[in-house]
Scaffold this active site. Structure first.
Site, short mmCIF file in Angstrom:
data_model
loop_
_atom_site.label_atom_id
_atom_site.label_comp_id
_atom_site.label_asym_id
_atom_site.label_seq_id
_atom_site.Cartn_x
_atom_site.Cartn_y
_atom_site.Cartn_z
N GLN A 88 -11.14 7.19 -5.61
CA GLN A 88 -11.69 7.86 -4.44
C GLN A 88 -13.02 8.52 -4.83
OE1 GLN A 88 -10.88 7.60 -1.38
NE2 GLN A 88 -8.76 6.81 -1.42
N CYS A 107 -7.39 -26.48 8.57
CA CYS A 107 -6.19 -25.77 9.01
C CYS A 107 -5.51 -26.51 10.15
CB CYS A 107 -6.54 -24.34 9.43
SG CYS A 107 -7.23 -24.17 11.10
N ASP A 109 0.86 -1.18 0.00
CA ASP A 109 0.00 0.00 0.00
C ASP A 109 0.90 1.23 0.00
OD1 ASP A 109 -2.08 1.74 0.16
OD2 ASP A 109 -2.79 1.09 2.12
N SER A 110 0.39 2.33 -0.52
CA SER A 110 1.21 3.54 -0.64
C SER A 110 1.45 4.23 0.68
CB SER A 110 0.53 4.53 -1.60
OG SER A 110 -0.66 5.03 -1.02
N GLY A 132 -0.93 6.10 1.95
CA GLY A 132 -1.82 7.25 1.93
C GLY A 132 -2.82 7.25 3.07
N GLY A 154 -10.82 4.26 0.17
CA GLY A 154 -11.66 5.18 0.91
C GLY A 154 -12.96 4.58 1.39
N CYS A 192 -12.95 -27.44 9.00
CA CYS A 192 -11.77 -26.68 8.57
C CYS A 192 -10.52 -27.57 8.61
CB CYS A 192 -11.56 -25.47 9.48
SG CYS A 192 -10.13 -24.46 9.05
N HIS A 232 -6.03 -20.07 11.93
CA HIS A 232 -7.40 -20.43 11.58
C HIS A 232 -8.13 -19.28 10.90
CE1 HIS A 232 -11.49 -21.84 11.63
NE2 HIS A 232 -11.81 -20.69 12.20
N ASP A 283 -8.45 -7.26 1.22
CA ASP A 283 -7.52 -7.36 2.34
C ASP A 283 -8.17 -6.76 3.57
OD1 ASP A 283 -5.87 -4.62 3.29
OD2 ASP A 283 -6.94 -4.45 1.39
N CYS A 292 -7.39 -26.38 13.62
CA CYS A 292 -8.60 -27.19 13.76
C CYS A 292 -8.30 -28.69 13.71
CB CYS A 292 -9.60 -26.81 12.67
SG CYS A 292 -10.29 -25.15 12.88
#
Length: 366
Positions: free
Chosen positions: A190, A307, A94-95, A97, A217, A305, A336, A267, A310
């Site tokens: 934006q 993972c 990410d920048s 900002g 934003g 699950c 998890h 994300d 679990c």
């Protein structure tokens, strides 16, 4: 195949959802996809090997934080952020900002750029768009983000118009400053909650023919229904042959509806932040493992699950670790939670490929 390309594989017949592959120099990203956040070149409490076991494909880091500590020069000397953190897969930075503009009283913004006081040592830092790109070029992630002005929520239309126009002009400067062909520069739409500003910004950015596009934003305080309206109004105007990234979103409901609108990448810090508070994501719900009902529960956290957590530990054990303030609790819950969000987007991808998305995920779409 160029270093960066988006390959469309399937589209939903009832929604605008799509499944594809985003090709990068460090490997493919199968979309739609949730991306874990590793702000300081680490996803909190877990190792890169554990990340791979979570089926993570692309990981984020943050330009602002890495600039402050340890500095982009050191990371460049180490061979770039991939080698520095021991992650061989695709990465995005990410920048910074959003972080700069969240400082509010500690920064000033002009058309030239942002100036702010370091929260670490108080030194004055100047961050024009060119500097953000220079730092990201040194960090070396596959995808870098344009430096943008992220208006707060709520904000007046005049404030948002100024920020949106400035973001576009800064993007052009970012394009001029970008020096590496092995890094894809994404533009950020934006426009706050003003749909006409969002749509105009999306059209302007699409004309620049960038390798990818993001909607920024959002998740800055506005209700989920407004986020959904922004995504639905903006996404159709972004190029169909490029990856689309919705920044800072990571709940089941918001991701499912954004995917239905045509978004690809997501994300959020939710999985590791929840883990640090003793909470687990189970089928989209948040469970507080501190609760007494888990003290003697010897069943897996989620039997469905696969993972590591679990498959090897019980709810009672996780509850015990949390009450004992053992650090292993945060690791196991992070494993998890990250797996859970990646598993959700992977299941959506499979459903799109089979043209069953609208049917199988109706509970999240209705």
């Amino acid at each position: 195949m160029t270093a960066f390309s988006y390959q469309l594989q399937a589209q939903c017949s009832h929604t605008k959802a799509r499944a594809g592959v985003f090709h990068t120099p460090h490997g493919p990203v199968h979309t739609p996809r949730f991306m874990p956040v590793g702000t300081l070149a680490n996803v909190k409490t877990i190792t890169p090997a554990q990340l791979k076991d979570c089926n993570a494909e692309m990981v984020l880091a943050n330009t602002y934080h890495l600039h402050l500590q340890p500095g982009e020069d050191l990371i460049a000397d180490a061979g770039g952020v991939h080698k520095f953190m021991g992650w061989s897969g695709p990465m995005l930075t990410d920048s910074g900002g959003f972080q700069v503009f969240s400082l509010s009283e500690m920064r000033t913004v002009t058309d030239e750029g942002a100036t702010f006081r370091s929260p670490r040592d108080g030194r004055l830092i100047e961050m024009p768009p060119e500097r953000s790109i220079e730092i990201q070029n040194q960090l070396g992630a596959d995808v870098i983000m344009a430096f943008d002005e992220c208006p707060p929520y709520p904000a007046t239309r005049e404030e948002v118009e100024i920020a949106t126009d400035r973001t576009y002009r800064w993007l052009k400067r970012c394009i001029q400053a970008h020096q590496r062909s092995d890094q894809a520069l994404f533009g950020i739409v934006q426009g706050g909650v003003y749909l006409d500003l969002r749509q105009a910004a999306a059209k302007d950015l699409a004309d620049l023919d960038l390798p990818g596009y993001a909607i920024g934003g959002v998740s800055v305080g506005e209700p989920p229904d407004l986020i959904e309206k922004i995504v639905q109004a903006t996404t159709p105007l972004l190029p169909a042959d490029k990856p689309r990234y919705l920044m800072g979103v990571g709940t089941y409901r918001e991701m499912a509806r954004a995917i239905a609108a045509g978004m690809d990448l997501f994300d959020c810090v939710i999985p590791t932040r929840f883990a640090r508070h003793g909470a687990a994501l189970v089928q989209g719900d948040r469970w507080n493992l501190k609760n007494a009902r888990f003290r003697r529960d010897l069943t897996p956290l989620d039997a469905s699950c696969a993972c590591y957590t679990c498959q090897n530990f019980t709810r009672a054990y996780l509850c015990h670790l949390i009450h004992a303030h053992e650090l292993l609790a945060y690791t196991l819950l992070s494993i998890h939670n990250i797996t859970e969000l990646i598993r959700f987007t992977t299941a959506i991808r499979t459903a799109i490929l089979q043209d069953r998305f609208a049917e199988e995920f109706a509970s999240w779409l209705n």
